[in-house]
Design a protein around this motif. Structure first.
Motif, mmCIF file in Angstrom:
data_model
loop_
_atom_site.group_PDB
_atom_site.id
_atom_site.type_symbol
_atom_site.label_atom_id
_atom_site.label_comp_id
_atom_site.label_asym_id
_atom_site.label_seq_id
_atom_site.Cartn_x
_atom_site.Cartn_y
_atom_site.Cartn_z
ATOM 1 N N VAL A 101 77.032 35.432 7.488
ATOM 2 C CA VAL A 101 77.087 36.264 8.697
ATOM 3 C C VAL A 101 75.677 36.500 9.204
ATOM 4 C CG1 VAL A 101 77.726 38.511 9.639
ATOM 5 C CG2 VAL A 101 79.256 37.356 8.027
ATOM 6 N N THR A 102 75.404 36.033 10.406
ATOM 7 C CA THR A 102 74.067 36.164 10.983
ATOM 8 C C THR A 102 73.916 37.428 11.827
ATOM 9 O OG1 THR A 102 74.736 34.822 12.890
ATOM 10 C CG2 THR A 102 73.733 33.673 11.016
ATOM 11 N N THR A 103 75.003 37.860 12.466
ATOM 12 C CA THR A 103 74.962 39.039 13.328
ATOM 13 C C THR A 103 76.304 39.754 13.273
ATOM 14 O OG1 THR A 103 73.420 37.949 14.846
ATOM 15 C CG2 THR A 103 74.583 39.873 15.689
ATOM 16 N N ALA A 104 76.261 41.073 13.275
ATOM 17 C CA ALA A 104 77.479 41.883 13.346
ATOM 18 C C ALA A 104 77.437 42.717 14.617
ATOM 19 C CB ALA A 104 77.607 42.783 12.123
ATOM 20 N N ILE A 105 78.561 42.707 15.340
ATOM 21 C CA ILE A 105 78.710 43.523 16.548
ATOM 22 C C ILE A 105 79.806 44.543 16.275
ATOM 23 C CG2 ILE A 105 79.207 43.543 19.022
ATOM 24 C CD1 ILE A 105 78.403 40.575 19.059
ATOM 25 N N SER A 143 68.088 39.379 10.530
ATOM 26 C CA SER A 143 66.638 39.526 10.563
ATOM 27 C C SER A 143 66.195 40.976 10.683
ATOM 28 C CB SER A 143 66.064 38.721 11.728
ATOM 29 O OG SER A 143 66.523 39.251 12.969
ATOM 30 N N GLY A 144 67.131 41.882 10.959
ATOM 31 C CA GLY A 144 66.810 43.292 11.095
ATOM 32 C C GLY A 144 66.748 43.783 12.518
ATOM 33 N N THR A 145 66.955 42.901 13.489
ATOM 34 C CA THR A 145 66.933 43.312 14.893
ATOM 35 C C THR A 145 68.145 44.188 15.213
ATOM 36 O OG1 THR A 145 65.790 41.282 15.514
ATOM 37 C CG2 THR A 145 66.882 42.517 17.279
ATOM 38 N N ARG A 200 64.924 52.017 14.617
ATOM 39 C CA ARG A 200 64.779 51.275 13.382
ATOM 40 C C ARG A 200 63.918 52.062 12.399
ATOM 41 N NH1 ARG A 200 62.316 45.401 13.811
ATOM 42 N NH2 ARG A 200 64.048 45.237 15.283
ATOM 43 N N PHE A 201 62.820 52.670 12.901
ATOM 44 C CA PHE A 201 61.929 53.422 12.031
ATOM 45 C C PHE A 201 62.645 54.619 11.420
ATOM 46 C CE2 PHE A 201 59.092 57.078 11.541
ATOM 47 C CZ PHE A 201 58.173 56.571 10.643
#
Length: 207
Positions: A101-105, A143-145, A200-201
């Motif tokens: 899984v590369t991206t979750a929406i 990637s954390g985006t 994110r921070f």
């Protein structure tokens, strides 16, 4: 994830589960309950082209698994959290637990349950359904985006006086008279995007 197959056909490999209804009650030490009701939709972007071309589902996360994951993650939230925080928690789980899984929406609509008052005091476990719903969409990649959009839908507003409509374009098809005094009623749907780096921070630091 978009991939080119058969000499030029491009398609996005996405699967998931929609309409997962979650009701979560948090019992507080003072005897009061806090309530949240969510309708959760999850879409997973993954490297699963084999399921389309070779009848190989070994990289597919079953819809039943996704549904049960939503329930388990809601139960594991021992303290009340916002709908945005829950959506991020789900998206992070799916992108870290499953290698493909590369991206979750994650889209969630929260029902507007409001505490009722009895004899002028908030009831400890009595609620009524309000009007506008709280919405959120989280797009989180391996990637954390992080992309986070929230909003409100179904907010009904009414103004009984001091609303006008004048100065608009008039041509041969216009018969509406101008007025400075009328009633105004509308239903509002709005959305806003959060600062990704700020979120994110704060999320990584547990706030």
């Amino acid at each position: 994830m978009a991939e080119t197959v058969n000499g030029g056909l491009k398609f996005e490999q996405r699967h998931g589960k929609s309409g997962v209804r979650v009701g979560r009650v948090w019992r507080l030490p003072n005897g009061s309950d806090n309530l949240a009701e969510w309708k959760v939709n999850v879409s997973l972007l993954s490297d699963c082209v084999a399921s389309y071309l070779h009848q190989d589902n070994s990289d597919i996360v079953a819809t039943d698994t996704i549904k049960n994951t939503v329930y388990v993650k809601a139960k594991q939230c021992s303290e009340q959290l916002s709908v945005e925080e829950f959506a991020i928690k789900l998206a992070q789980h799916f992108t870290t637990f499953y290698q493909q899984v590369t991206t979750a929406i994650v889209n969630i609509v929260e029902k507007p349950w409001e505490r009722v008052s009895v004899n002028g005091q908030p009831h400890k476990h009595g609620f009524k359904l309000g009007s506008e719903k709280h919405t959120t969409e989280v797009i989180f990649s391996k990637s954390g985006t992080l992309q986070l959009t929230s909003g409100i839908e179904g907010l009904a507003l009414l103004k009984t006086t001091q609303s006008g409509f004048e100065g608009f374009i008039r041509d041969e098809y216009t018969i509406l008279p101008e007025t400075r005094e009328r009633m105004l009623a509308t239903e509002v749907t709005i959305s806003w995007k959060y600062d990704v780096l700020f979120l994110r921070f704060n999320f990584q630091n547990g706030t």
